[in-house]
Design an enzyme around this catalytic site. Structure first.
Site, PDB file in Angstrom:
ATOM      1  N   HIS A   1      -6.477   1.358   5.176  1.00  0.00           N
ATOM      2  CA  HIS A   1      -7.020   2.332   6.123  1.00  0.00           C
ATOM      3  C   HIS A   1      -6.917   3.745   5.582  1.00  0.00           C
ATOM      4  O   HIS A   1      -6.507   3.974   4.446  1.00  0.00           O
ATOM      5  CB  HIS A   1      -6.330   2.188   7.472  1.00  0.00           C
ATOM      6  CG  HIS A   1      -4.853   2.388   7.393  1.00  0.00           C
ATOM      7  ND1 HIS A   1      -4.281   3.617   7.487  1.00  0.00           N
ATOM      8  CD2 HIS A   1      -3.857   1.508   7.179  1.00  0.00           C
ATOM      9  CE1 HIS A   1      -2.979   3.491   7.352  1.00  0.00           C
ATOM     10  NE2 HIS A   1      -2.695   2.238   7.163  1.00  0.00           N
TER      11      HIS A   1
ATOM     12  N   LYS B   1      -2.580  -6.257   5.620  1.00  0.00           N
ATOM     13  CA  LYS B   1      -2.699  -5.150   6.568  1.00  0.00           C
ATOM     14  C   LYS B   1      -3.974  -4.387   6.187  1.00  0.00           C
ATOM     15  O   LYS B   1      -4.455  -4.507   5.065  1.00  0.00           O
ATOM     16  CB  LYS B   1      -1.504  -4.206   6.435  1.00  0.00           C
ATOM     17  CG  LYS B   1      -0.184  -4.807   6.863  1.00  0.00           C
ATOM     18  CD  LYS B   1       0.883  -3.719   6.834  1.00  0.00           C
ATOM     19  CE  LYS B   1       2.260  -4.302   6.965  1.00  0.00           C
ATOM     20  NZ  LYS B   1       3.305  -3.296   6.779  1.00  0.00           N
TER      21      LYS B   1
ATOM     22  N   HIS C   1      -4.229   5.368   3.374  1.00  0.00           N
ATOM     23  CA  HIS C   1      -4.161   5.195   1.923  1.00  0.00           C
ATOM     24  C   HIS C   1      -5.113   6.111   1.174  1.00  0.00           C
ATOM     25  O   HIS C   1      -5.187   6.067  -0.048  1.00  0.00           O
ATOM     26  CB  HIS C   1      -4.421   3.739   1.541  1.00  0.00           C
ATOM     27  CG  HIS C   1      -3.279   2.847   1.902  1.00  0.00           C
ATOM     28  ND1 HIS C   1      -3.304   2.041   3.009  1.00  0.00           N
ATOM     29  CD2 HIS C   1      -2.074   2.677   1.339  1.00  0.00           C
ATOM     30  CE1 HIS C   1      -2.153   1.390   3.092  1.00  0.00           C
ATOM     31  NE2 HIS C   1      -1.392   1.767   2.099  1.00  0.00           N
TER      32      HIS C   1
HETATM   33  N1  ARG Z   1       2.606  -0.606  -0.257  1.00  0.00           N
HETATM   34  C1  ARG Z   1       3.318   0.541   0.194  1.00  0.00           C
HETATM   35  C2  ARG Z   1       2.699   1.075   1.482  1.00  0.00           C
HETATM   36  O1  ARG Z   1       1.521   1.021   1.673  1.00  0.00           O
HETATM   37  C3  ARG Z   1       3.293   1.642  -0.800  1.00  0.00           C
HETATM   38  C4  ARG Z   1       3.971   1.337  -2.098  1.00  0.00           C
HETATM   39  C5  ARG Z   1       4.670   2.503  -2.605  1.00  0.00           C
HETATM   40  N2  ARG Z   1       5.233   2.318  -3.879  1.00  0.00           N
HETATM   41  C6  ARG Z   1       6.458   1.876  -4.087  1.00  0.00           C
HETATM   42  N3  ARG Z   1       6.840   1.741  -5.342  1.00  0.00           N
HETATM   43  N4  ARG Z   1       7.275   1.592  -3.132  1.00  0.00           N
HETATM   44  O2  ARG Z   1       3.438   1.593   2.303  1.00  0.00           O
END
Ligand code: ARG
Length: 471
Positions: free
Chosen positions: A130, A127, A133
């Site tokens: 963007h 993905k 983040h």
């Molecule tokens: N990859 C996830 C996102 O972009 C965020 C991860 C967050 N951390 C976790 N331990 N769940 O939505």
């Protein structure tokens, strides 16, 4: 540095004959500075002195010997003494300490010998990386540096979203439309286009979702061909993220993403089962959280695959065991609040409550435009973080060209100021509130505002008031 708290406690001890150390523990910081810099509640003294808190407060105020260089004035409100300290003395002390300690001002060793795990950024591979983040990366990056500064042994983890149905979508899309994209040439852009197209088309064609599921299932079953493509996508994406991290000067000690836990989840699912926490529900396996007023936490989906929460639970236990952390900080948007509450509760029920107490979800608001709309989602287009940083640098270059064309190291200054202004805009914003992303505010050169401030931080050069730019 003089300790105002100590001085206040000493002065109160003289009039009350109570112990300085004990009195120190009663001193509070009032909720707002109109009520003084420190407050001393007299309620706890009432028993020992056999008087009402208000009378004690008045008597202390009347009899206390005030050194005006330390305490400017004291006011009594109810049973409280509100204490205002001498600001000149404070300023002198702070400046002296800064000049002595230089860049070490504010540092400490309270974290010595303790591990703080900070998980931040964590984009979802395949993905787009963007603007959404931006905040986790900037806030997490700041926390990383602060925890180091106060002595913790910090472990910065990028918990990449490198597993999940999105890979099924990209793998299926790459196969379906292999002749339409040049994956060798425009690697990252092609991957993104495939993902965005797949998401759009599956809305009208359910079969695509089934296809994506079957690809993801193949991946979970370690199909060699799928794994090879997965690894390629992961590497291409990390290379791309690193450009952004370099610009933002972010550090990670580990890129330990969701996929790392693939072969560790089985044991955790077994543990959940053995602890009697798993329930069957419509073909899925869940932990029922009804009595905690939360929806169930799904552990195994009805398609037989693991899920986001399964990986988070596994990762938490793994980190507790490998780092024996004192702090486990998750810098993740407020949209995932429920997810964190759910899996923290599951961990508690599993018996990891002591570790859960050390965990914090540092949440934050969205990035929105001036009208309050979430940025980057409107036309299904994504605004890449890297592009935004580069745009900011270019805009600053233009401003320098207009205001101070002879500036030395123009590009270097533009890079630092452009990136610094984005970081400052984020950190100056209240964390929980949505952040308004507006170029006019971010790059405002009028007044002592953000850009000026970041120029100052970044260049340590001299400020020319006339041209309103540092030279
Ligand atoms: N990859 C996830 C996102 O972009 C965020 C991860 C967050 N951390 C976790 N331990 N769940 O939505």
């Amino acid at each position: 540095m003089i300790s105002f708290k100590n001085e206040i406690a000493k002065a109160i001890a003289e009039v009350t004959n109570l112990d300085v150390e004990e009195l120190k523990t009663y001193i509070e910081i009032p909720p707002n500075s109109d009520l003084g810099d420190y407050a001393f509640p007299c309620f706890k003294l009432a028993k020992a002195l056999k008087k009402s808190p208000q009378i004690i407060a008045i008597e202390i105020k009347d009899n206390i010997k005030l050194d005006e260089n330390i305490i400017e004035k004291i006011e009594v409100i109810g049973g409280y003494l509100n204490i205002y300290i001498n600001k000149t003395t404070l300023a002198k002390n702070v400046l002296k300490e800064i000049s002595e300690k230089q860049e070490l001002y504010g540092s400490s060793n309270i974290g010595q010998g303790k591990n703080a795990v900070i998980e931040y950024s964590s984009p979802n591979i395949a993905k787009p990386f963007h603007i959404g983040h931006l905040r986790t990366t900037v806030i997490g990056g700041a926390l990383y540096k602060i925890y180091k500064f106060i002595g913790y042994n910090v472990i910065g983890i990028n918990y990449l979203g490198d597993w999940g149905l999105q890979f099924g979508k990209v793998l299926a899309g790459m196969e379906l439309w292999k002749d339409e994209y040049d994956f060798e040439k425009d690697k990252i852009q092609s991957l993104l286009n495939v993902y965005v197209r797949f998401c759009k088309e599956e809305k009208e064609n359910e079969k695509l979702t089934d296809l994506a599921r079957s690809y993801f299932k193949k991946l979970e079953e370690k199909d060699a061909e799928c794994l090879k493509v997965w690894e390629w996508i992961r590497n291409v994406s990390i290379d791309n993220y690193n450009k952004t991290y370099k610009l933002l000067n972010c550090n990670f000690d580990e890129y330990r993403g969701e996929a790392y836990y693939n072969d560790k989840m089985e044991a955790i699912v077994k543990e959940l089962d053995e602890k009697g926490l798993l329930k069957d529900s419509q073909g899925a396996k869940i932990v029922d959280l009804e009595q905690y007023n939360m929806p169930p936490c799904i552990i195994i989906t009805s398609a037989g695959t693991t899920i986001y929460a399964t990986r988070d639970i596994t990762a938490f236990i793994d980190r507790a065991k490998s780092f024996n952390f004192e702090k486990m900080i998750y810098v993740v948007g407020g949209e995932q609040k429920l997810h964190f509450e759910q899996f923290f509760k599951v961990l508690e029920l599993m018996g990891y409550g002591e570790y859960v107490k050390k965990a914090t979800h540092v949440s934050f608001g969205l990035v929105v435009d001036k009208t309050g709309e979430k940025i980057g989602t409107r036309k299904g287009n994504s605004v890449f973080l890297e592009d935004i940083l580069n745009e900011s640098i270019q805009k600053v270059e233009k401003i320098i060209d207009e205001k101070n064309p002879n500036l030395e190291d123009k590009q270097e200054v533009a890079r630092k100021v452009g990136v610094g202004a984005i970081i400052f805009n984020d950190l100056a914003n209240s964390r929980i509130k949505d952040e308004i992303f507006d170029w006019d505010t971010i790059l405002n050169f009028q007044g002592e505002t953000r850009t000026l401030y970041s120029i100052h931080i970044c260049t340590h050069k001299k400020f020319n008031r006339k041209s309103r730019i540092y030279t």
